[in-house]
Motif scaffolding. Structure first.
Motif, PDB file in Angstrom:
ATOM      1  N   VAL A  80       0.799  -1.178  -0.090  1.00 25.09           N
ATOM      2  CA  VAL A  80       0.597  -0.196  -0.136  1.00 25.09           C
ATOM      3  C   VAL A  80       0.652   0.976   0.415  1.00 25.09           C
ATOM      4  O   VAL A  80       1.462   1.697   1.294  1.00 25.09           O
ATOM      5  N   HIS A  81       1.191   2.078  -1.021  1.00 18.12           N
ATOM      6  CA  HIS A  81       2.254   2.669  -1.223  1.00 18.12           C
ATOM      7  C   HIS A  81       1.474   4.614  -0.566  1.00 18.12           C
ATOM      8  O   HIS A  81       0.274   4.759  -0.263  1.00 18.12           O
ATOM      9  N   TRP A  82       2.390   4.828  -0.430  1.00 17.98           N
ATOM     10  CA  TRP A  82       2.521   6.345   0.544  1.00 17.98           C
ATOM     11  C   TRP A  82       2.048   7.062  -0.087  1.00 17.98           C
ATOM     12  O   TRP A  82       1.749   7.043  -1.025  1.00 17.98           O
ATOM     13  N   ASP A  83       0.868   7.805   0.571  1.00 18.10           N
ATOM     14  CA  ASP A  83      -0.008   8.876   0.332  1.00 18.10           C
ATOM     15  C   ASP A  83       0.414   9.925   1.341  1.00 18.10           C
ATOM     16  O   ASP A  83       0.546  10.470   2.264  1.00 18.10           O
ATOM     17  N   GLU A  84      -0.792  10.924   0.911  1.00  8.81           N
ATOM     18  CA  GLU A  84      -0.294  12.257   1.745  1.00  8.81           C
ATOM     19  C   GLU A  84      -0.255  12.251   3.420  1.00  8.81           C
ATOM     20  O   GLU A  84      -0.483  12.155   3.901  1.00  8.81           O
ATOM     21  N   LYS A  85      -2.293  11.470   3.442  1.00 10.69           N
ATOM     22  CA  LYS A  85      -2.543  11.215   4.883  1.00 10.69           C
ATOM     23  C   LYS A  85      -1.418  10.223   5.649  1.00 10.69           C
ATOM     24  O   LYS A  85      -1.469  10.401   6.805  1.00 10.69           O
ATOM     25  N   LEU A 114       2.240  -6.500   9.525  1.00  9.36           N
ATOM     26  CA  LEU A 114       3.326  -6.916   8.521  1.00  9.36           C
ATOM     27  C   LEU A 114       3.975  -7.801   7.606  1.00  9.36           C
ATOM     28  O   LEU A 114       4.756  -7.317   6.374  1.00  9.36           O
ATOM     29  N   SER A 115       2.578  -7.856   6.961  1.00 13.46           N
ATOM     30  CA  SER A 115       2.431  -8.045   5.430  1.00 13.46           C
ATOM     31  C   SER A 115       2.685  -7.163   4.946  1.00 13.46           C
ATOM     32  O   SER A 115       2.553  -6.838   3.639  1.00 13.46           O
ATOM     33  N   LEU A 116       2.167  -6.072   5.374  1.00 13.37           N
ATOM     34  CA  LEU A 116       1.757  -4.496   4.655  1.00 13.37           C
ATOM     35  C   LEU A 116       3.575  -3.207   4.619  1.00 13.37           C
ATOM     36  O   LEU A 116       3.692  -2.388   4.853  1.00 13.37           O
ATOM     37  N   ASN A 117       4.149  -4.005   6.293  1.00 17.66           N
ATOM     38  CA  ASN A 117       5.580  -2.972   6.473  1.00 17.66           C
ATOM     39  C   ASN A 117       6.719  -3.219   5.879  1.00 17.66           C
ATOM     40  O   ASN A 117       6.912  -4.112   4.959  1.00 17.66           O
ATOM     41  N   SER A 167       7.332 -14.757   3.328  1.00 19.37           N
ATOM     42  CA  SER A 167       6.585 -15.695   2.501  1.00 19.37           C
ATOM     43  C   SER A 167       5.306 -14.993   2.669  1.00 19.37           C
ATOM     44  O   SER A 167       4.508 -14.661   1.462  1.00 19.37           O
ATOM     45  N   ARG A 168       5.154 -14.572   3.939  1.00 20.78           N
ATOM     46  CA  ARG A 168       3.457 -14.427   4.078  1.00 20.78           C
ATOM     47  C   ARG A 168       3.468 -13.109   3.541  1.00 20.78           C
ATOM     48  O   ARG A 168       1.999 -12.714   3.330  1.00 20.78           O
ATOM     49  N   ALA A 169       3.872 -12.552   3.101  1.00 18.51           N
ATOM     50  CA  ALA A 169       4.056 -10.769   2.351  1.00 18.51           C
ATOM     51  C   ALA A 169       4.342 -10.741   1.259  1.00 18.51           C
ATOM     52  O   ALA A 169       4.085  -9.935   0.420  1.00 18.51           O
ATOM     53  N   GLN A 183       3.830   6.722  13.228  1.00 18.43           N
ATOM     54  CA  GLN A 183       2.845   5.919  12.978  1.00 18.43           C
ATOM     55  C   GLN A 183       2.356   6.131  11.947  1.00 18.43           C
ATOM     56  O   GLN A 183       1.159   6.575  11.803  1.00 18.43           O
ATOM     57  N   SER A 184       1.859   5.286  10.802  1.00 17.19           N
ATOM     58  CA  SER A 184       1.179   5.382   9.400  1.00 17.19           C
ATOM     59  C   SER A 184       0.039   4.073   9.521  1.00 17.19           C
ATOM     60  O   SER A 184       0.645   2.795  10.255  1.00 17.19           O
ATOM     61  N   ASP A 185      -1.044   4.344   8.958  1.00 14.11           N
ATOM     62  CA  ASP A 185      -1.597   3.056   9.020  1.00 14.11           C
ATOM     63  C   ASP A 185      -1.101   1.392   8.086  1.00 14.11           C
ATOM     64  O   ASP A 185      -1.965   0.840   9.807  1.00 14.11           O
ATOM     65  N   TYR A 186      -0.714   1.579   7.320  1.00  9.08           N
ATOM     66  CA  TYR A 186      -0.129   0.343   7.185  1.00  9.08           C
ATOM     67  C   TYR A 186       1.503   0.171   6.623  1.00  9.08           C
ATOM     68  O   TYR A 186       2.016  -0.637   7.142  1.00  9.08           O
ATOM     69  N   GLN A 187       1.852   1.300   6.431  1.00  9.89           N
ATOM     70  CA  GLN A 187       3.539   1.474   5.333  1.00  9.89           C
ATOM     71  C   GLN A 187       5.306   0.751   6.692  1.00  9.89           C
ATOM     72  O   GLN A 187       5.005  -0.066   6.541  1.00  9.89           O
ATOM     73  N   GLY A 188       4.569   1.288   8.108  1.00  8.82           N
ATOM     74  CA  GLY A 188       5.934   1.251   8.947  1.00  8.82           C
ATOM     75  C   GLY A 188       5.558   2.323  10.029  1.00  8.82           C
ATOM     76  O   GLY A 188       4.429   3.208  10.316  1.00  8.82           O
ATOM     77  N   THR A 189       6.582   1.999  11.204  1.00  6.33           N
ATOM     78  CA  THR A 189       6.506   2.272  12.678  1.00  6.33           C
ATOM     79  C   THR A 189       8.112   3.101  12.254  1.00  6.33           C
ATOM     80  O   THR A 189       8.836   2.971  11.398  1.00  6.33           O
TER      81      THR A 189
END
Length: 424
Positions: A240-245, A349-352, A402-404, A255-261
């Motif tokens: 899930v690519h980064w967007d402005e939000k 973690l599959s999106l991180n 593998s899960r990602a 902290q972002s919703d999906y991409q990382g910490t």
């Protein structure tokens, strides 16, 4: 005759080279070192210093802020940051405004010596006169601290500062960034901050054999201080690519919703530097950085994240591997997310990016040392798992990859060995 002419030509060339390399020392006086500044200007400079993350690089001991001495290991040896407090003997207390601006924009110190590009004057050249004046006023308002940083420990010939003239000739364009008239004022403000004081590409871009950023691979990702600064261009590895939000949330809170910490080096940027920046500047940087990846085909919508999480669940093997057992026992209680609720408090973690990046360093370092309460998501702690064996950590990493839906990393054991040595 020929020999005499050759000697004459060599002498002329030598003289020209000396003149080209020579930089005039800028003498200081009370008048130009302590110009009149207002409290508003000093406060503005404090905010700019935060955006530039100046304190982190120029502080080796918390009780001596900005007094320098922090080590920067490089492929050429170790550099130590300068004391930038207004101490006249060991800091920049006798630097005039002119000397300060030359250092920031040209990479030349007050005494005429060349600065190494670990100091990102290649980005600071973009800072306006007004902002440089504010930054100078703030630094000169600090408490003077007498501390002489250690001598740089660079191998020959990299310890010869005058050779930086040649480096600048090859790799440094001192023309400042120009606004893009086809972009919004917010976007241009974000570009100014990211490409100037924020010097984002200094970490997020790979470098060549001479330590210069590869301009044709800006924001393509790089390993810095044993943390991996992921790609922010179109090659960014997050599903899930980064967007402005998401970028705003990440830069503002860590902290972002999906991409990382934000942990490690980036955690310092967010929690120590950018925390003083006004919201409008954080939003401007997010607006600019969001355009680096181009048009995302996935997007950051909740239903897209749900689909990706569902796919991750379906990839799990029927026969549990050692890595899956470790995930269930050590990770799933916090990191498992149902597709219908992909925005759980802790990262899926599959999106991180720590899992999906081309380099395993971030995942391995966080696994080994955990995340403290003042890092990452404020108030949330992740325990360290350094007691796990290398085989167990490698198995866990292989399962998460593998899960990602990503191929396994090839250098996990070797990288683990290096990272464990850092902790010792």
């Amino acid at each position: 005759m020929v020999k005499s002419l050759t000697i004459t030509i060599l002498a002329i060339l030598t003289g020209w080279l000396c003149l080209a390399i020579w930089q005039t020392p800028l003498d200081a006086s009370e008048d130009n070192v302590t110009p009149t500044s207002t409290p508003e200007q000093v406060e503005h400079g404090r905010i700019l210093a935060g955006i530039g993350n100046c304190a982190t690089c120029h502080t080796a001991s918390l009780d001596k802020p900005y007094a320098g001495g922090l080590d920067f290991p490089t492929d050429f040896g170790t550099l130590y940051s300068a004391n930038i407090t207004p101490d006249k003997e060991t800091g920049i207390g006798d630097w005039s405004r002119e000397a300060f601006i030359r250092a920031m924009r040209k990479g030349v110190a007050a005494d005429g010596s060349y600065l190494y590009p670990a100091f990102p004057y290649t980005h600071f050249k973009n800072i306006t006169d007004e902002d440089l004046d504010a930054l100078y006023a703030y630094l000169m308002s600090l408490e003077p601290i007498a501390q002489e940083p250690p001598e740089n420990e660079l191998r020959f010939p990299f310890n010869l500062r005058f050779l930086q003239w040649g480096w600048q000739l090859l790799f440094f364009d001192d023309e400042p960034l120009q606004p893009d008239p086809e972009r919004s004022a917010e976007w241009n403000r974000g570009a100014y901050l990211a490409e100037g004081l924020g010097h984002c590409t200094a970490c997020h871009s790979p470098r060549n054999a001479f330590g210069a950023e590869k301009k044709d691979k800006a924001y393509a990702g790089a390993l810095v201080d044993n943390w991996y600064a992921p790609a922010l261009d179109a090659s960014q590895p997050v599903p899930v690519h980064w967007d402005e939000k998401s970028l705003y949330a990440y830069l503002r809170t860590g902290q972002s919703d999906y991409q990382g910490t934000a942990v490690g080096s980036m955690g310092e940027v967010v929690h120590k530097g950018l925390k003083v920046a006004p919201d409008k500047d954080i939003r401007a940087m997010a607006a600019y950085l969001a355009t680096l990846g181009g048009q995302s085909t996935v997007g950051g919508e909740k239903n897209e994240a749900a689909k990706l999480i569902e796919a991750a669940h379906q990839r799990v093997a029927t026969n549990r591997s050692r890595g899956e057992e470790l995930y269930i026992s050590a990770c799933a209680a916090c990191h498992f997310n149902a597709p219908e609720n992909p925005r759980a408090l802790r990262a899926e973690l599959s999106l991180n990016s720590a899992v999906t990046a081309d380099d395993p360093s971030n995942l391995l370092r966080v696994t080994l040392q955990g995340v403290a309460a003042n890092e990452g998501t404020p108030g949330i702690v992740m325990p360290a798992f350094a007691t796990f064996s290398d085989d167990d950590i490698a198995n866990l990493a292989e399962f998460l990859r593998s899960r990602a839906g990503r191929p396994p990393w090839s250098d996990v054991h070797e990288r683990l060995k290096d990272l464990r040595q850092l902790q010792n």
